[in-house]
Design a protein around this motif. Sequence first.
Motif, PDB file in Angstrom:
ATOM      1  N   VAL A 238     -45.421  22.731   3.188  1.00  6.42           N
ATOM      2  CA  VAL A 238     -44.338  21.672   3.405  1.00  6.42           C
ATOM      3  C   VAL A 238     -44.472  20.507   2.808  1.00  6.42           C
ATOM      4  O   VAL A 238     -43.560  19.930   2.227  1.00  6.42           O
ATOM      5  CB  VAL A 238     -44.077  21.714   5.139  1.00  6.42           C
ATOM      6  N   ALA A 239     -45.865  19.830   2.724  1.00  8.59           N
ATOM      7  CA  ALA A 239     -46.061  18.527   2.154  1.00  8.59           C
ATOM      8  C   ALA A 239     -45.674  18.455   0.673  1.00  8.59           C
ATOM      9  O   ALA A 239     -45.412  17.775   0.113  1.00  8.59           O
ATOM     10  CB  ALA A 239     -47.196  18.156   2.623  1.00  8.59           C
ATOM     11  N   GLU A 240     -46.088  19.736   0.150  1.00  8.55           N
ATOM     12  CA  GLU A 240     -46.014  19.835  -1.343  1.00  8.55           C
ATOM     13  C   GLU A 240     -44.788  20.247  -1.915  1.00  8.55           C
ATOM     14  O   GLU A 240     -44.326  19.830  -2.838  1.00  8.55           O
ATOM     15  CB  GLU A 240     -47.004  21.062  -1.786  1.00  8.55           C
ATOM     16  N   THR A 241     -43.813  21.011  -1.095  1.00  3.27           N
ATOM     17  CA  THR A 241     -42.541  21.479  -1.569  1.00  3.27           C
ATOM     18  C   THR A 241     -41.310  20.649  -1.218  1.00  3.27           C
ATOM     19  O   THR A 241     -40.416  20.844  -1.657  1.00  3.27           O
ATOM     20  CB  THR A 241     -42.332  22.770  -1.307  1.00  3.27           C
ATOM     21  N   CYS A 242     -41.457  20.131  -0.170  1.00  2.00           N
ATOM     22  CA  CYS A 242     -40.295  19.721   0.833  1.00  2.00           C
ATOM     23  C   CYS A 242     -39.839  18.194   0.560  1.00  2.00           C
ATOM     24  O   CYS A 242     -38.831  17.982   0.433  1.00  2.00           O
ATOM     25  CB  CYS A 242     -40.272  20.224   2.235  1.00  2.00           C
ATOM     26  N   CYS A 300     -39.587  19.526  10.277  1.00  2.00           N
ATOM     27  CA  CYS A 300     -38.995  18.661  11.128  1.00  2.00           C
ATOM     28  C   CYS A 300     -39.577  17.236  11.013  1.00  2.00           C
ATOM     29  O   CYS A 300     -38.804  16.145  10.809  1.00  2.00           O
ATOM     30  CB  CYS A 300     -38.813  18.838  12.543  1.00  2.00           C
ATOM     31  N   ASP A 301     -40.864  17.117  10.992  1.00  2.00           N
ATOM     32  CA  ASP A 301     -41.633  15.844  10.773  1.00  2.00           C
ATOM     33  C   ASP A 301     -41.493  15.198   9.526  1.00  2.00           C
ATOM     34  O   ASP A 301     -41.378  14.033   9.456  1.00  2.00           O
ATOM     35  CB  ASP A 301     -43.213  16.086  11.018  1.00  2.00           C
ATOM     36  N   VAL A 302     -41.226  15.939   8.331  1.00  2.00           N
ATOM     37  CA  VAL A 302     -41.289  15.481   7.224  1.00  2.00           C
ATOM     38  C   VAL A 302     -39.733  14.878   6.833  1.00  2.00           C
ATOM     39  O   VAL A 302     -39.451  13.814   6.585  1.00  2.00           O
ATOM     40  CB  VAL A 302     -41.299  16.494   6.026  1.00  2.00           C
ATOM     41  N   ARG A 303     -38.736  15.450   7.576  1.00  2.00           N
ATOM     42  CA  ARG A 303     -37.272  15.044   7.473  1.00  2.00           C
ATOM     43  C   ARG A 303     -37.292  13.997   8.090  1.00  2.00           C
ATOM     44  O   ARG A 303     -36.467  12.896   7.986  1.00  2.00           O
ATOM     45  CB  ARG A 303     -36.300  16.327   7.820  1.00  2.00           C
ATOM     46  N   LEU A 328     -34.374  21.058  14.596  1.00  2.00           N
ATOM     47  CA  LEU A 328     -34.245  20.628  16.127  1.00  2.00           C
ATOM     48  C   LEU A 328     -33.848  21.506  17.403  1.00  2.00           C
ATOM     49  O   LEU A 328     -34.016  21.250  18.421  1.00  2.00           O
ATOM     50  CB  LEU A 328     -33.226  19.406  16.158  1.00  2.00           C
ATOM     51  N   THR A 329     -33.275  22.890  16.959  1.00  2.00           N
ATOM     52  CA  THR A 329     -33.105  23.778  17.903  1.00  2.00           C
ATOM     53  C   THR A 329     -34.198  24.550  18.173  1.00  2.00           C
ATOM     54  O   THR A 329     -34.370  25.176  19.409  1.00  2.00           O
ATOM     55  CB  THR A 329     -31.982  24.608  17.456  1.00  2.00           C
ATOM     56  N   ARG A 330     -35.631  24.560  17.575  1.00  2.00           N
ATOM     57  CA  ARG A 330     -36.552  25.104  17.864  1.00  2.00           C
ATOM     58  C   ARG A 330     -37.807  24.184  18.518  1.00  2.00           C
ATOM     59  O   ARG A 330     -38.544  24.602  19.221  1.00  2.00           O
ATOM     60  CB  ARG A 330     -37.036  25.850  16.564  1.00  2.00           C
ATOM     61  N   VAL A 331     -37.868  22.890  17.795  1.00  2.00           N
ATOM     62  CA  VAL A 331     -38.832  22.027  18.290  1.00  2.00           C
ATOM     63  C   VAL A 331     -38.064  20.961  19.021  1.00  2.00           C
ATOM     64  O   VAL A 331     -37.143  20.426  18.577  1.00  2.00           O
ATOM     65  CB  VAL A 331     -39.730  21.558  17.208  1.00  2.00           C
ATOM     66  N   GLY A 335     -36.352  13.195  20.395  1.00  2.00           N
ATOM     67  CA  GLY A 335     -36.756  11.680  20.775  1.00  2.00           C
ATOM     68  C   GLY A 335     -37.696  11.146  19.650  1.00  2.00           C
ATOM     69  O   GLY A 335     -37.328   9.664  19.241  1.00  2.00           O
ATOM     70  N   ALA A 336     -38.282  11.897  18.914  1.00  2.00           N
ATOM     71  CA  ALA A 336     -39.016  11.264  17.670  1.00  2.00           C
ATOM     72  C   ALA A 336     -37.973  10.634  16.550  1.00  2.00           C
ATOM     73  O   ALA A 336     -38.106   9.661  15.874  1.00  2.00           O
ATOM     74  CB  ALA A 336     -40.030  12.260  16.936  1.00  2.00           C
ATOM     75  N   LEU A 337     -37.073  11.596  16.592  1.00  2.00           N
ATOM     76  CA  LEU A 337     -35.909  11.268  15.252  1.00  2.00           C
ATOM     77  C   LEU A 337     -35.241   9.985  15.610  1.00  2.00           C
ATOM     78  O   LEU A 337     -35.157   8.963  15.097  1.00  2.00           O
ATOM     79  CB  LEU A 337     -34.928  12.328  15.343  1.00  2.00           C
ATOM     80  N   VAL A 338     -34.911   9.885  16.903  1.00  2.00           N
ATOM     81  CA  VAL A 338     -34.254   8.333  17.629  1.00  2.00           C
ATOM     82  C   VAL A 338     -35.190   7.057  17.347  1.00  2.00           C
ATOM     83  O   VAL A 338     -34.789   6.279  17.017  1.00  2.00           O
ATOM     84  CB  VAL A 338     -33.777   8.575  19.013  1.00  2.00           C
TER      85      VAL A 338
END
Length: 773
Positions: A238-242, A300-303, A328-331, A335-338
């Motif tokens: 994810v860190a390399e491609t996203c 999700c963390d990357v976005r 966000l429907t899976r994890v 709260g972290a996004l806000v």
Amino acid sequence: MATSALRTQVSTKFNESIHKLLAGTNTGGRAWTYTLDYLRPYDLKDRAALLRPKAGFDQAKLREALVTLHHSRQLGPLGEAFLEDVRKAFPLIEREINHYMATYEQTQDPDVFRQLLSRLRDWYNAWKPPNACAPSTSPPHQPIPNAPEPSLGLVFVLDYTQAFQTRLFASLPPSFAAGLKHLANLCLSPESHPPRVGRNGEPIDMGKTWTDVDVLGLLDRYESVISSVAFESIEKRVAETCPGKWDQPMLASLRLWMSQTVVQWMLEVFVRPYHPKGDVQPILSNIGTRFDYHVNKALCDVRISEIWDIIIDYPDTLAALEDLRECLTRVDERGALVKALRKQNATRLLHPGADTKVILGQYVSTIKCLRIIDPPGVLLYKVADPIRQYLRERPDTIRCIVASLVGDDESGDSLIEDNEPIQPIQQPEAEDYSDQNWDPEPIDAGPEFKTNKPSDVISTLVSIYDSKDLFVKELQVLLAQRLLAIKNNDMERIDKERRNIEILKIRFGEAALQVCEVMLRDMDDSKRTDGRVQDQKKSVVHPTIISHHFWPSLESSDLIMPGQFQGLQDSYAKEFSKFKPDKKLKWLPHLGLVTIGLELEDRTLNVDVPPLEAAFIELFSQRDVWTLDDLIPLCRRRGQERGCESADDVGEYGRTERADGEFVCVVGEGGGGRGDEGHSSLSTHALPAPTAAPNLPPVQTVQQQQAAQMHVHWKFVEGMLTNLGSLPLDRIHTMLKFAPGYDMTVDQLGSFMEAARREGLVVNQGGQWKLNR
């Protein structure tokens, strides 16, 4: 009298005693020694032991010994003795473990670690007792009723396996976990490592290595270590491609890679040893679900870390927003996004250095993006609240919103998209629980959140304030400024403003924009009236005639135009009175634009200047030199604000007739330059051109009107507190309702009183306001 249970217990004890006595006979002793010698662990490095394999024992004699031990019930003690021999011989394995691990720690060669695993399995297999060593033959002694068949049995092997693994786990150094993780990384990501070959030059079978790990019981013990390799590989992918790829969906490709790479590898490690040919689809779905969650978590963390830039680049980042919505429907990362978005807004947006239009643009993008991520609007409510409070405190927020409503070309990009439908301003509605389509509030909604139907962007911006009346007043001010800025009765621009008003009627309603209709009608009437006056007597004066009571307050001035300008005004007013004898013109000579021609010695200039500059030029057409004392009465209210400067102690100003003259001080506004650039050059000796003063709006803004109105209201408040003493805020608000033009809320009045307290005008004691004596 003895019971049957007691008799049975005594009989059992008696039989056990008999068989223990039999074990002490020579036959039992020889059987014990022969079998234990067969099972005794040996050193794999001892060539003599290797030449004496277990297959060399006399199987018939071994069977007879096992039968004897079985009927004498000595298999249990035999197993204990065998496990004790294993314990005593285990230092042989520990020495090899230390040797291989020391080599691995020095070289970090995974092949050394793989050899250690293979060697440990060799030790395990060499000491492992057979599962069943005795046939179902009749024993030489009378069998005991209900006794089991003579066999070492599976329990014997399980006890050995448990004892061997326990000793092995206790002997492994702390670096063993790191080595196993290194080996797992090599297997999961072979493209990042060179292919491994054995001593014979053939590729190493890593499947056999994982079988060794399973046989030794290391899979269960180090399951978390091996699984962490899979999780880390997902995070690395994810860190390399996203990051930064927002224009294309990434979640589907990540899931495909995960199912083809990570899940298949985990099947080879954990499942294939037990189901080499069976259906592993149920197991595959369980493993896939676990790793799919981690894929969503990592993406999700990357976005979330990029959410600020994603919002800025909207709508080019629509694919990234849709991925984030699905994640966000899976994890549970809402709260972290806000938290991340509010922190970014506070750091990069909500500060005095950010322009209000930029804040509004980011707010509009935030609205659109968060509606994609969370249609119910819970995230938008939590993120937007600080932005709305900050915008409410900015004095030019309303003006920026209104400028976008009317399509102000000078305000940059519009907050409204061209394809956005025009609809009335939506007001918050109470929840209708009788609605068949009613849905409960989301679980993470706060107590103040209300579920409303999604509204358009303009309705959301207007809802920043409690009432839309402020926007209507600002619309009137902005329309007045735009209409008064129209030159030569430009009907195209007037028609454009009329189209804007028709659109705004849909949003705010016709009743709210009646005053704007009157202003547009005044522009048409002004052109028609000017045409009638021009028919009676031609004039170079073309005023804009407006209705004083229907237009916002204009800036007042006591400027009196000198010379020919005053004569032109008087002549036009005289003709106007003939056309409309019941009305009288009140001139505002400081507004508008004057087109004049300057005939100098070496050139002729045609320029458009404000009335104040035209007045100065007219004065110098009457006299070549003016003193400052003569000019002050004219420029006291306007000229000093515009940069009129004295060039010497005497304060005399002269006229420059030639472009190469020595006087270059430009009087009035319009930009620095010399006389040949279109401005009259007036001074007594050379000076740098002053900076042009900004064009002040001719119409008072809503804030200016409110400030003037609050000055009047303060007089009422001061009178109340003087006559009545201390008063609560509600009482002051109730009494101010009788004051003309008072339309503030209790909260707005409270803010006004707090400002007066900071100025030292009033004090607040226990909720009672009184004058500060």
